[in-house]
Write a protein that holds these residues in place. Structure first.
Motif, PDB file in Angstrom:
ATOM      1  N   THR A   9       0.813  -1.224   0.000  1.00 33.56           N
ATOM      2  CA  THR A   9       0.000   0.000   0.000  1.00 33.56           C
ATOM      3  C   THR A   9       0.842   1.268   0.000  1.00 33.56           C
ATOM      4  O   THR A   9       0.297   2.372   0.000  1.00 33.56           O
ATOM      5  CB  THR A   9      -0.905   0.044   1.252  1.00 33.56           C
ATOM      6  N   LEU A  34      -3.139  -0.140   8.057  1.00 37.00           N
ATOM      7  CA  LEU A  34      -2.816   1.130   8.732  1.00 37.00           C
ATOM      8  C   LEU A  34      -2.209   2.155   7.783  1.00 37.00           C
ATOM      9  O   LEU A  34      -2.343   3.361   7.987  1.00 37.00           O
ATOM     10  CB  LEU A  34      -1.809   0.879   9.869  1.00 37.00           C
ATOM     11  N   THR A  35      -1.482   1.704   6.759  1.00 36.21           N
ATOM     12  CA  THR A  35      -0.705   2.613   5.911  1.00 36.21           C
ATOM     13  C   THR A  35      -1.318   2.662   4.521  1.00 36.21           C
ATOM     14  O   THR A  35      -1.288   1.660   3.810  1.00 36.21           O
ATOM     15  CB  THR A  35       0.756   2.110   5.784  1.00 36.21           C
TER      16      THR A  35
HETATM   17  N1  LIG Z   1      12.934   4.415  -0.648  1.00 39.28           N
HETATM   18  C1  LIG Z   1      14.166   4.104  -0.966  1.00 39.28           C
HETATM   19  O1  LIG Z   1      14.930   4.929  -1.518  1.00 39.28           O
HETATM   20  C2  LIG Z   1      14.682   2.712  -0.694  1.00 39.28           C
HETATM   21  C3  LIG Z   1      15.990   2.402  -1.028  1.00 39.28           C
HETATM   22  C4  LIG Z   1      16.437   1.108  -0.841  1.00 39.28           C
HETATM   23  C5  LIG Z   1      15.593   0.131  -0.322  1.00 39.28           C
HETATM   24  N2  LIG Z   1      14.332   0.459   0.030  1.00 39.28           N
HETATM   25  C6  LIG Z   1      13.485  -0.601   0.613  1.00 39.28           C
HETATM   26  O2  LIG Z   1      12.198  -0.555   0.072  1.00 39.28           O
HETATM   27  C7  LIG Z   1      11.278  -0.902   1.091  1.00 39.28           C
HETATM   28  C8  LIG Z   1      10.154   0.071   1.036  1.00 39.28           C
HETATM   29  O3  LIG Z   1       9.007  -0.532   0.476  1.00 39.28           O
HETATM   30  P1  LIG Z   1       7.591   0.158   0.629  1.00 39.28           P
HETATM   31  O4  LIG Z   1       7.800   1.604   0.624  1.00 39.28           O
HETATM   32  O5  LIG Z   1       6.611  -0.449  -0.262  1.00 39.28           O
HETATM   33  O6  LIG Z   1       7.180  -0.386   2.011  1.00 39.28           O
HETATM   34  P2  LIG Z   1       7.237   0.214   3.424  1.00 39.28           P
HETATM   35  O7  LIG Z   1       6.733   1.598   3.428  1.00 39.28           O
HETATM   36  O8  LIG Z   1       8.554  -0.066   4.027  1.00 39.28           O
HETATM   37  O9  LIG Z   1       6.237  -0.811   4.111  1.00 39.28           O
HETATM   38  C9  LIG Z   1       4.975  -0.516   4.253  1.00 39.28           C
HETATM   39  C10 LIG Z   1       4.023  -1.678   3.911  1.00 39.28           C
HETATM   40  O10 LIG Z   1       4.160  -2.781   4.789  1.00 39.28           O
HETATM   41  C11 LIG Z   1       2.959  -2.948   5.555  1.00 39.28           C
HETATM   42  N3  LIG Z   1       3.339  -3.351   6.902  1.00 39.28           N
HETATM   43  C12 LIG Z   1       4.148  -2.664   7.753  1.00 39.28           C
HETATM   44  N4  LIG Z   1       4.273  -3.338   8.914  1.00 39.28           N
HETATM   45  C13 LIG Z   1       3.526  -4.476   8.787  1.00 39.28           C
HETATM   46  C14 LIG Z   1       3.266  -5.564   9.656  1.00 39.28           C
HETATM   47  N5  LIG Z   1       3.780  -5.638  10.892  1.00 39.28           N
HETATM   48  N6  LIG Z   1       2.488  -6.566   9.195  1.00 39.28           N
HETATM   49  C15 LIG Z   1       1.956  -6.506   7.960  1.00 39.28           C
HETATM   50  N7  LIG Z   1       2.156  -5.493   7.083  1.00 39.28           N
HETATM   51  C16 LIG Z   1       2.946  -4.479   7.498  1.00 39.28           C
HETATM   52  C17 LIG Z   1       2.300  -1.574   5.503  1.00 39.28           C
HETATM   53  O11 LIG Z   1       0.926  -1.601   5.687  1.00 39.28           O
HETATM   54  P3  LIG Z   1       0.272  -1.458   7.166  1.00 39.28           P
HETATM   55  O12 LIG Z   1       1.034  -0.372   7.881  1.00 39.28           O
HETATM   56  O13 LIG Z   1      -1.138  -1.085   6.857  1.00 39.28           O
HETATM   57  O14 LIG Z   1       0.429  -2.774   7.811  1.00 39.28           O
HETATM   58  C18 LIG Z   1       2.636  -1.131   4.076  1.00 39.28           C
HETATM   59  O15 LIG Z   1       1.762  -1.705   3.142  1.00 39.28           O
HETATM   60  C19 LIG Z   1      11.924  -0.774   2.427  1.00 39.28           C
HETATM   61  O16 LIG Z   1      11.873  -1.998   3.110  1.00 39.28           O
HETATM   62  C20 LIG Z   1      13.357  -0.393   2.104  1.00 39.28           C
HETATM   63  O17 LIG Z   1      14.265  -1.246   2.755  1.00 39.28           O
HETATM   64  C21 LIG Z   1      13.848   1.731  -0.143  1.00 39.28           C
END
Ligand SMILES: NC(=O)c1ccc[n+]([C@@H]2O[C@H](COP(=O)([O-])OP(=O)(O)OC[C@H]3O[C@@H](n4cnc5c(N)ncnc54)[C@H](OP(=O)(O)O)[C@@H]3O)[C@@H](O)[C@H]2O)c1
Length: 340
Positions: A9, A34-35
């Motif tokens: 999400t 939540l997100t």
């Molecule tokens: N942005 C960058 O420049 C960058 C660079 C390198 C690597 N990354 C990697 O990319 C990833 C980011 O991915 P993203 O932005 O899609 O995800 P994110 O923002 O890290 O994760 C959020 C997602 O995970 C769910 N979530 C969080 N805690 C949870 C739990 N305990 N159980 C079930 N679901 C859960 C959230 O929904 P709910 O809160 O509703 O549960 C949301 O859908 C990171 O892990 C990071 O390491 C990012």
């Protein structure tokens, strides 16, 4: 494919979901609700991967592949992988180039030393000091359960694009859209390595569709833009007529301007940042990674912001960007600096 996306999400997960739906896959998402909102067209499941009971919604389900871009705590990832080991034959985990001990100070490829990680380590997803070791531990967790052949470890670099949840490119776009003279850092020719979130998503899905395991730095192979091009693209996309005022790095330091935090994506050109924009993307390129021009990422991120998109950073994230008052002070100091 029947694809399960853990999260789905926010930023990377949302892009994977959107790309997968576009390719005609059946997509199930798993999150706490939540997100953000689930993308239209998915089957949403609710649960919390931080406890065993929290994964109950996955019981009795089967999938062709799992994409996990959201795991931040090894024990949570291990639990999720174990719960799915018999019901999904492939697990794609989105990691980070920050798992390398020297990723910022020296050029690295996938053979470089990583921080020690522990596959069953528990902890706090918001503990940023643990981020590199936790991401490495999460990689190990996936490989422990799935083995290297059925696991993709996609180590992403700096990601840009619509639904950005860090806010770096959105800050530049918003600042430049406001017009006027804009503090611009260092050498406009300084190369950057930025990957569009949709290119990360396409790569993950390409590998998942063919069940091709492996560990890759998901970055462009070499710098793919410059600070100057990035700023100019923001001026062009927003049509604001803002004027970048390029200031040398020594001057910005003398004004107490913080790289990265106050001027996002600015990494000073000094020896101990020699690796920052020099991560090898050769193996991902060989495995099929395609990267779009950064100007396209800039344009589409601006479109997203203009259509009401909001950067939702995680609670407690440090503030981003140069305050207006400080920017005015820096511009005034630049205008009155001693000659020579
Ligand atoms: N942005 C960058 O420049 C960058 C660079 C390198 C690597 N990354 C990697 O990319 C990833 C980011 O991915 P993203 O932005 O899609 O995800 P994110 O923002 O890290 O994760 C959020 C997602 O995970 C769910 N979530 C969080 N805690 C949870 C739990 N305990 N159980 C079930 N679901 C859960 C959230 O929904 P709910 O809160 O509703 O549960 C949301 O859908 C990171 O892990 C990071 O390491 C990012």
């Amino acid at each position: 494919m029947r694809l399960l996306v853990i999260g789905g999400t926010s930023f990377v997960g949302r892009a994977i979901v959107t790309e997968a739906l576009g390719r005609g896959h059946d997509v199930t998402t798993f999150n706490r609700g939540l997100t953000g909102k689930d993308v239209d067209g998915v089957e949403p499941l609710r649960g919390d991967r931080s406890t065993d009971e929290g994964l109950e919604a996955l019981a009795g389900r089967s999938f062709d592949a799992v994409a996990d871009p959201s795991g931040l705590v090894p024990a949570h990832v291990l639990r999720t992988a174990r719960a799915l080991a018999d019901s999904a034959p492939f697990y794609a985990y989105v990691s980070t180039t920050a798992v390398y001990q020297k990723w910022d100070t020296a050029p690295v490829d996938e053979s470089a030393a990583t921080w020690p990680g522990v596959a069953d380590e528990d902890g706090d997803a918001a503990d940023y000091a643990k981020y590199p070791a936790h991401k490495r531990g999460s990689e190990l967790a996936v490989e422990q359960v799935y083995g290297a052949d059925a696991a993709l470890i996609a180590r992403a670099g700096s990601i840009v694009g619509p639904h950005d949840n860090l806010g770096q490119l959105p800050w530049w776009l918003t600042r430049i859209a406001a017009g006027g003279r804009v503090v611009a850092p260092g050498d406009p020719g300084r190369g950057l390595q930025l990957i569009d979130v949709r290119d990360v998503a396409a790569f993950v899905l390409d590998q998942a569709e063919t069940r091709t395991g492996g560990t890759h730095n998901v970055v462009p192979d070499g710098t793919n833009t410059t600070m100057g091009e990035l700023v100019d693209s923001c001026v062009g996309a927003t049509g604001s007529g803002a004027t970048p005022v390029w200031m040398d790095e020594g001057f910005l330091f003398s004004q107490g301007v913080q790289p990265w935090g106050e001027l996002p994506l600015w990494i000073p050109n000094v020896p101990d940042t020699a690796g920052f924009w020099a991560v090898s993307g050769a193996s991902a390129k060989a495995a099929g990674l395609r990267t779009r021009p950064v100007a396209e990422s800039v344009r589409d991120t601006w479109e997203w912001l203009r259509s009401g998109g909001e950067v939702r950073t995680t609670p407690g994230a440090p503030p981003l960007g140069l305050a207006t008052e400080k920017e005015q002070q820096v511009l005034a100091a630049w205008d009155t600096r001693p000659a020579g």
